[in-house]
Design a protein around this motif. Structure first.
Motif, PDB file in Angstrom:
ATOM      1  N   ALA A 126      36.065  79.306   2.433  1.00  0.00           N
ATOM      2  CA  ALA A 126      36.305  80.601   2.344  1.00  0.00           C
ATOM      3  C   ALA A 126      34.833  81.195   2.493  1.00  0.00           C
ATOM      4  N   GLN A 127      34.196  80.729   1.057  1.00  0.00           N
ATOM      5  CA  GLN A 127      33.227  81.020   0.785  1.00  0.00           C
ATOM      6  C   GLN A 127      32.432  80.759   2.065  1.00  0.00           C
ATOM      7  N   PHE A 128      32.061  79.232   2.735  1.00  0.00           N
ATOM      8  CA  PHE A 128      31.315  78.836   3.581  1.00  0.00           C
ATOM      9  C   PHE A 128      31.486  79.645   4.996  1.00  0.00           C
ATOM     10  N   ALA A 129      32.794  80.299   5.100  1.00  0.00           N
ATOM     11  CA  ALA A 129      33.251  81.099   6.334  1.00  0.00           C
ATOM     12  C   ALA A 129      32.271  82.297   6.176  1.00  0.00           C
ATOM     13  N   ARG A 130      32.439  82.828   5.279  1.00  0.00           N
ATOM     14  CA  ARG A 130      31.570  84.262   4.635  1.00  0.00           C
ATOM     15  C   ARG A 130      29.947  83.711   5.316  1.00  0.00           C
ATOM     16  N   ASN A 131      29.749  83.019   5.328  1.00  0.00           N
ATOM     17  CA  ASN A 131      27.875  83.089   4.811  1.00  0.00           C
ATOM     18  C   ASN A 131      27.388  82.054   6.109  1.00  0.00           C
TER      19      ASN A 131
END
Length: 357
Positions: A126-131
């Motif tokens: 989820a963190q990589f997708a947001r970034n």
């Protein structure tokens, strides 16, 4: 065919002696279920043919999720449900693995470790997708927990199947190409988050934890192949009985496919060691092996249906298998059930009791 129950009946005592106190309540329950499967301990069903008065009896299966003689249709049903969620995009298979130095810790805290593996893996993706500005902020994830290697050694890791795209509000952003996220970057963040969870829980970290962990992210086509692979180990245990190739009463030989060469190899060892190699992967009661997140979660059906309509998905139809009717071996006429006896109960070494129903 050589069965696991056959080997277990011959070597249950030697297994108890070899393993000792490492046998947990879930292992005892699995042992009793496998031994009882298709025996009178699981109940009885009697059939009667009105045409020729033929009578037959059958013993049901135990239904335990680690019994290799059960759940023949369960994997297919799960795979059919997942195929109803497929999107016309490229899929990626992301794998997060704990290092060897933490496997002893994972064994003694298995429930916490498995929950944390899922949670941290989801947070990292989820963190990589947001970034990523080229990808929607909400991904769809299907995670499957494995505790075994190809040789059935204890090797906890989690596989995540990810469609190549994400949602931002109601807008779909497709990922183009064969690249989703960098594996080394995923491993670095995964390591930091997992160790932070361990510290917050009050666990003491081993001194020999490596600085670099392993995470893989690979493109796997349209997703059906990856889901088919993961479905093999969801039910019926970690070893197919067809892969037990020899048993002489003392030694067991089973085959496995090497992960590097893709060639089939064999391993021979004493029966008690082999049984423990298989049974150590029985999960604690209530621990789910499969979890879904994002727009692939069961509670996001409307979001997924809107997305499938927007992408003009042509879903494969679900083939419902009719319930098999027992046929009389003498005249070929259908047989009716005249007796159904409930399975018995047996004591399990815990405060709770488990029924085979």
């Amino acid at each position: 065919m050589i069965t696991l129950a056959q080997i277990l009946r011959d070597h249950e005592a030697s297994l108890q002696q070899f393993v000792g106190a490492r046998l947990r309540p879930e292992h005892h329950a699995a042992l009793q279920s496998i031994l009882a499967c298709h025996t009178p301990a699981c109940g009885e069903v009697r059939y009667h043919c009105r045409a020729c008065q033929q009578v037959q009896q059958a013993y049901p299966s135990c239904g335990h999720r680690s019994c290799p003689a059960c759940q023949h249709g369960t994997n297919r049903q799960w795979l059919d449900r997942q195929r109803q969620k497929l999107l016309p995009v490229d899929y990626f298979l992301v794998t997060f693995t704990l290092p060897a130095q933490l496997r002893g810790f994972a064994w003694h805290h298995l429930r916490w470790t498995c929950h944390t593996l899922f949670q941290v893996a989801r947070e990292v993706l989820a963190q990589f997708a947001r970034n990523d500005t080229r990808l929607g902020s909400q991904l769809g994830l299907v995670g499957v927990l494995h505790t075994h290697s190809r040789r059935l050694a204890f090797h906890p890791h989690v596989h995540i199947v990810v469609p190549g795209g994400g949602l931002t509000g109601h807008h779909w952003h497709a990922r183009a190409g064969r690249y989703l996220f960098n594996g080394r970057a995923l491993a670095t963040v995964f390591r930091a988050k997992f160790l932070t969870r361990m510290r917050e829980q009050g666990f003491t970290l081993p001194e020999s934890i490596p600085g670099h962990w392993v995470a893989q992210c690979e493109q796997v086509g349209r997703g059906d192949q990856a889901l088919t692979y993961l479905a093999r180990y969801l039910y019926r245990g970690v070893l197919r009985e067809q892969n037990i190739v020899d048993y002489d009463g003392e030694q067991v030989t089973f085959r496995y496919q090497d992960s590097q060469t893709r060639r089939w190899q064999t391993l021979t060892e004493p029966a008690s060691r082999f049984l423990w190699r298989v049974l150590q992967h029985v999960l604690p009661k209530g621990l789910r092996r499969v979890r879904e997140y994002g727009f692939l979660h069961g509670g996001a059906r409307k979001t997924l249906h809107r997305l499938q309509l927007r992408l003009q998905v042509a879903l494969p139809g679900i083939v419902t298998q009719p319930r098999k009717q027992r046929v009389c071996p003498c005249c070929g006429e259908p047989m009716g059930i005249t007796l159904w006896r409930r399975p018995c109960r047996w004591p399990v070494p815990t405060t709770r009791r488990r029924c085979l129903a």
